[in-house]
Design a protein around this motif. Sequence first.
Motif, PDB file in Angstrom:
ATOM      1  N   MET A  38       1.366  11.919   7.716  1.00 60.98           N
ATOM      2  CA  MET A  38       1.041  12.223   9.117  1.00 60.98           C
ATOM      3  C   MET A  38      -0.470  12.199   9.336  1.00 60.98           C
ATOM      4  N   GLN A  39      -1.211  12.739   8.381  1.00 61.40           N
ATOM      5  CA  GLN A  39      -2.664  12.772   8.505  1.00 61.40           C
ATOM      6  C   GLN A  39      -3.266  11.373   8.445  1.00 61.40           C
ATOM      7  N   GLU A  40      -2.725  10.527   7.570  1.00 63.34           N
ATOM      8  CA  GLU A  40      -3.219   9.151   7.472  1.00 63.34           C
ATOM      9  C   GLU A  40      -2.907   8.362   8.747  1.00 63.34           C
ATOM     10  N   THR A  47       0.828  -1.207   0.000  1.00 64.02           N
ATOM     11  CA  THR A  47       0.000   0.000   0.000  1.00 64.02           C
ATOM     12  C   THR A  47       0.858   1.250   0.000  1.00 64.02           C
ATOM     13  N   ASP A  48       0.274   2.321  -0.465  1.00 61.90           N
ATOM     14  CA  ASP A  48       0.859   3.660  -0.388  1.00 61.90           C
ATOM     15  C   ASP A  48       0.586   4.210   1.018  1.00 61.90           C
ATOM     16  N   ALA A  49       1.615   4.796   1.638  1.00 63.09           N
ATOM     17  CA  ALA A  49       1.462   5.306   3.002  1.00 63.09           C
ATOM     18  C   ALA A  49       0.512   6.495   3.090  1.00 63.09           C
ATOM     19  N   THR A  50       0.188   7.108   1.947  1.00 61.22           N
ATOM     20  CA  THR A  50      -0.757   8.234   1.964  1.00 61.22           C
ATOM     21  C   THR A  50      -2.201   7.782   1.796  1.00 61.22           C
ATOM     22  N   VAL A  74       8.286   7.944   4.965  1.00 63.22           N
ATOM     23  CA  VAL A  74       8.278   9.405   5.173  1.00 63.22           C
ATOM     24  C   VAL A  74       9.264  10.143   4.263  1.00 63.22           C
ATOM     25  N   PRO A  75      10.526   9.702   4.123  1.00 60.99           N
ATOM     26  CA  PRO A  75      11.458  10.483   3.301  1.00 60.99           C
ATOM     27  C   PRO A  75      11.196  10.383   1.797  1.00 60.99           C
ATOM     28  N   PHE A  76      10.344   9.452   1.397  1.00 60.31           N
ATOM     29  CA  PHE A  76      10.172   9.170  -0.020  1.00 60.31           C
ATOM     30  C   PHE A  76       8.833   9.652  -0.578  1.00 60.31           C
TER      31      PHE A  76
END
Length: 269
Positions: free
Chosen positions: A152-154, A120-123, A142-144
């Motif tokens: 952060m919101q997710e 999954t995409d972290a966003t 986070v860095p990518f």
Amino acid sequence: MEPSPDAGVTRRAVSPAESRRASRGWWDGDADAYQAEHGSFLGDVDFVWCPEGLREADAHLLGDVAGKRVLEIGCGAASCSRWLKSQGAEVYASDLSAGMLRHAAAGATRSGVTVPLVQTDATALPFADGVFDVVCTAFGAVPFVADSASVMQEVYRVLKPAGRWAFSITHPMRWVFLDDPGEGGLVAVHSYFDRRAYVEEDGHHVPTYVEQHRTLGDRIRELVGAGFVLDDLIEPEWPEGHDLTWGQWSPLRGRIFPGTAIFVATKPA
């Protein structure tokens, strides 16, 4: 942030879609080499926060995880997730890269410790609101991500009230210096305030590797803007007797200035 021999290297803005495609392609292609180089240091069932060798078993940044529901994003080969399960947590391990998740499955086979793996995409996490006690990542996601505020919101969304969010990244001040573990890496050459991404491109100027820079203040504002309370910011010191060189991380540089920043935050109850 090490360029491949054929890559053109630049600093520029990239779109979320460009960043996502580059990260998936890079980590799918590099998964075998990355694991071959770093797998023994990271272990099959261990939680190492950073190249300085700080372990969760010693740092206790996540608190007592026994009986807790935990999500690791950007899990790579998922050694951290398997360690968390060994401590009694119910763990889900997620990553954008199928190549890295292939190594996560192999690590489960070797160790006998299995956790659910989610690509999954972290966003855009495929979980309901308020279902995790802890979310964490060691240098993952986070860095990518071009829009790291959305990560952060997710994370905030999927955490329960009073849930904990902890993540490690390359220390932002490292962006001032070249990625040189030797004396060349002690000379400041870039502006700390240049927030353009580090980008490797192919011959058609298509990004093949993207890493994002934010200042310490940017990261704190992302956390606070999502609703978190920042509990701690850890800058691990280089330990005596630790002679590992990992890319830009080395004893020479590590004893002079920090290479890693670890943020620990809480969703208010």
